[in-house]
Motif scaffolding. Structure first.
Motif, PDB file in Angstrom:
ATOM      1  N   ALA A 226       0.832  -1.204   0.000  1.00  0.00           N
ATOM      2  CA  ALA A 226       0.000   0.000   0.000  1.00  0.00           C
ATOM      3  C   ALA A 226       0.866   1.253   0.000  1.00  0.00           C
ATOM      4  O   ALA A 226       0.567   2.241  -0.693  1.00  0.00           O
ATOM      5  CB  ALA A 226      -0.920  -0.021   1.219  1.00  0.00           C
ATOM      6  N   VAL A 227       1.968   1.235   0.741  1.00  0.00           N
ATOM      7  CA  VAL A 227       2.859   2.386   0.788  1.00  0.00           C
ATOM      8  C   VAL A 227       3.519   2.610  -0.574  1.00  0.00           C
ATOM      9  O   VAL A 227       3.628   3.744  -1.082  1.00  0.00           O
ATOM     10  CB  VAL A 227       3.919   2.190   1.890  1.00  0.00           C
ATOM     11  N   ALA A 228       3.964   1.506  -1.226  1.00  0.00           N
ATOM     12  CA  ALA A 228       4.598   1.630  -2.541  1.00  0.00           C
ATOM     13  C   ALA A 228       3.613   2.167  -3.578  1.00  0.00           C
ATOM     14  O   ALA A 228       3.950   3.007  -4.428  1.00  0.00           O
ATOM     15  CB  ALA A 228       5.141   0.274  -2.976  1.00  0.00           C
ATOM     16  N   LEU A 229       2.359   1.699  -3.526  1.00  0.00           N
ATOM     17  CA  LEU A 229       1.342   2.171  -4.457  1.00  0.00           C
ATOM     18  C   LEU A 229       1.063   3.658  -4.255  1.00  0.00           C
ATOM     19  O   LEU A 229       0.894   4.423  -5.223  1.00  0.00           O
ATOM     20  CB  LEU A 229       0.068   1.348  -4.287  1.00  0.00           C
ATOM     21  N   ALA A 230       1.039   4.079  -3.014  1.00  0.00           N
ATOM     22  CA  ALA A 230       0.800   5.502  -2.735  1.00  0.00           C
ATOM     23  C   ALA A 230       1.922   6.369  -3.258  1.00  0.00           C
ATOM     24  O   ALA A 230       1.720   7.454  -3.807  1.00  0.00           O
ATOM     25  CB  ALA A 230       0.621   5.697  -1.239  1.00  0.00           C
TER      26      ALA A 230
END
Length: 237
Positions: A226-230
């Motif tokens: 989720a952090v990488a996608l953000a």
């Protein structure tokens, strides 16, 4: 048998004295009435009778020269507790005497509302006033007699305390308690702390649950994704 009898008498005296203390606190308040004064009188007389009986039993036991050292130490502890109970009873009786004198039952009570009703109801009002005056007169007689009796009993309790000190010489500072002050509270707190500590040690030393470890790993992976996608969305925008 004598020691158990003294303990039973002292326990009854403690309960009666505590009840009398709570009753005295209501004298002069909104709950004050002749019923309260009568209950005070009964409780006070019961406490006085128990005090006389307890004092006689303890005096006879402590004046026995053949009493063993352990038994004497136990009776001395009961004697100190009895002396403290008598001191409290005397103080409450003096407080009841002062409050009863300051707030007599026959004090005039003025009506809060005057309706001004007259005429045919005057006869009914006269009978009501007559009954009220009789009630106040009865309260006045009880109040005066009870205060006089209370004053005599205060002197009797004071004489009882002095007579006890002359017959049996047991200084309070020489009597050793069985346990330190507040030992029950400290033992309860330490027991709770030890149980909590035992649970924490058991949880730390217990085996790791594989299902919990797998769930933690999956949660970490999802969080990283989720952090990488953000971050990617932020760069593209």
């Amino acid at each position: 048998m004598a020691r158990e009898e003294c303990k039973a008498l002292l326990d009854a005296l403690n309960r009666t004295t505590a009840c009398y203390h709570h009753l005295v606190l209501t004298v002069g308040g909104s709950a004050d009435s002749q019923n309260l004064r009568e209950e005070l009188q009964k409780t006070r007389q019961k406490a006085h009778e128990l005090a006389v009986a307890t004092g006689a039993r303890l005096t006879g036991a402590l004046r026995d020269k053949s009493l063993a050292a352990e038994e004497r130490a136990e009776f001395e502890r009961l004697w100190v507790a009895f002396s403290g109970c008598l001191d409290l009873l005397e103080a409450d009786m003096q407080r009841a005497l002062a409050l009863g004198s300051a707030f007599p039952l026959n004090a005039p009570r003025r009506p809060l509302v005057r309706t001004g009703v007259a005429g045919a109801a005057s006869a009914v009002a006269a009978r009501a006033l007559s009954a009220r005056s009789l009630r106040h007169e009865a309260e006045h007689d009880f109040d005066v007699a009870d205060l006089q009796e209370l004053e005599r009993e205060v002197l009797q309790v004071g004489e009882m305390i002095q007579d006890m000190e002359m017959k049996v010489n047991v200084p309070r500072w020489t009597v050793q308690a069985r346990q330190a002050a507040g030992a029950e509270l400290l033992s309860g707190a330490s027991a709770g702390a030890s149980s909590a500590g035992g649970m924490s040690v058991e949880e730390r030393s217990g085996p790791c649950d594989p299902s919990k470890a797998l769930a933690a790993t999956l949660f970490s992976a999802v969080l990283l994704a989720a952090v990488a996608l953000a971050v990617c969305v932020a760069k593209l925008s």
